[in-house]
Design an enzyme around this catalytic site. Sequence first.
Site, short mmCIF file in Angstrom:
data_model
loop_
_atom_site.label_atom_id
_atom_site.label_comp_id
_atom_site.label_asym_id
_atom_site.label_seq_id
_atom_site.Cartn_x
_atom_site.Cartn_y
_atom_site.Cartn_z
N ASP A 170 0.81 -1.22 0.00
CA ASP A 170 0.00 0.00 0.00
C ASP A 170 0.84 1.27 0.00
OD1 ASP A 170 0.94 -0.25 2.57
OD2 ASP A 170 -0.99 0.09 3.55
N TYR A 248 10.35 4.57 2.50
CA TYR A 248 11.40 3.66 2.93
C TYR A 248 12.77 4.08 2.41
CZ TYR A 248 7.94 0.40 4.76
OH TYR A 248 6.93 -0.17 5.50
#
Length: 451
Positions: A170, A248
């Site tokens: 997601d 990330y």
Amino acid sequence: MEFAMKLTILGGGGFRVPLVYRALLEDRAAGRVTHVTLHDLDPGRLDAIVRVLRQQAQGYPDAPGVSVTTDLDEAVTGADFVFSAIRVGGLAGRVVDERVALDEGVLGQETVGPGGIAYGLRTIPVAVDIARRIARLAPDAWVINFTNPAGMVTEAMSHHLGDRVIGICDSPVGLGRRVARALGVDPDRAWFDYAGLNHLGWLRAVRVDGVDLLPRLLADEAALTSFEEGKLFGADWLRTLGSVPNEYLNYYYSNRETVAAARDAEHTRGAFLLEQQQRFYETMRAPGTEPFAAWDATRLERETTYGADVREAAGAGERDSCDLESGGYEKVALALMRAIALDERTTLILNVRNRRALEPLDAEAVVEVPCHVDANGARPIVGDPLPGHAVGLVTSVKAVERDVILAATTGERAAALRAFALHPLVDSVAVAQRLLDGYRKHVPDLAYLRD
């Protein structure tokens, strides 16, 4: 003609299963899922989650039926779709992944760096066994992989399932929604040019009616710093890149700061979630507990604290309420199922085999890119080549993923050591050796690695 879909969820006692069931309840269209089979190795966890689902289903007279089993072969036989959402070793394993790495002064995050390598080494043998069983018992089923590390697990499973396994995450969807909101446009009208690997990708363009609006966002300081990634990376760095990275990427761009913050923290993220999860399942065993209320309160706490280590290191502060909405992985999964089962053609950002979509990676490499999806499955859309700075990271990490898969499927210790040593976030062969020794000592599941 009325169609009905049978769905199996592996890891069916997991905390996020009610999110999937909520999406199924809200799906009122023809061809909806009519039955869900939950598979888990822990009967107590299955019981707790089923109680939450039963309360969710109140007011839905035609809610999908739910059955449970601890037998994997029974679970997958006859399924149209299989969601793989397993966590080998549980959250206790995640705590080990984090702590062994942090003790060596390197990143312990569960999907990025040495923690992700350890998680992959522990998970891939189980995922491959699942893929083989599905290929034998349900050869027409489609497998939707939620299991982390999603990219390398999907690639390992694809060796046995081909294009019938598709990975979802997601993060790209959530990023696109936040950027669209900052631009003041409807995300359903936008085309998001996103490319990379799972947890290693960049949003390179946001096109509405053929016009790329990303340059407008990059030029608007207030808009650019109004959402999570803008706060996390800072406007100057986003302008330098000319794109918006997946959250990330901060583990790479601010590695020293995130490692320092993680080492200084009282608890790792895994330790926090382990304590929270134990508290939730204990609460579910207490008389008089309202199942859904207990689950929903835990969910909100979980989402509010997500990424706290990264935000602290970046000085980004608390999560804004507008950033709490995830990308809705359960909604992505539902759209993917409907597109395949009912030929409801759509475009989704997915983890699939590359074919020719993303240079310079080879055709079999699993990448995370926009895909056309219909009854024939997901086909990656060929995009522009990655810029040089992204090529370096993507090719290095893909080589690491390949060595993890090799080690996990052959028991070759040298491949595991190579994965640790060559990861961009591990800067020492000696550290890599100690990481491998530490994980083998503390993780019984890695006993298969041969000396």
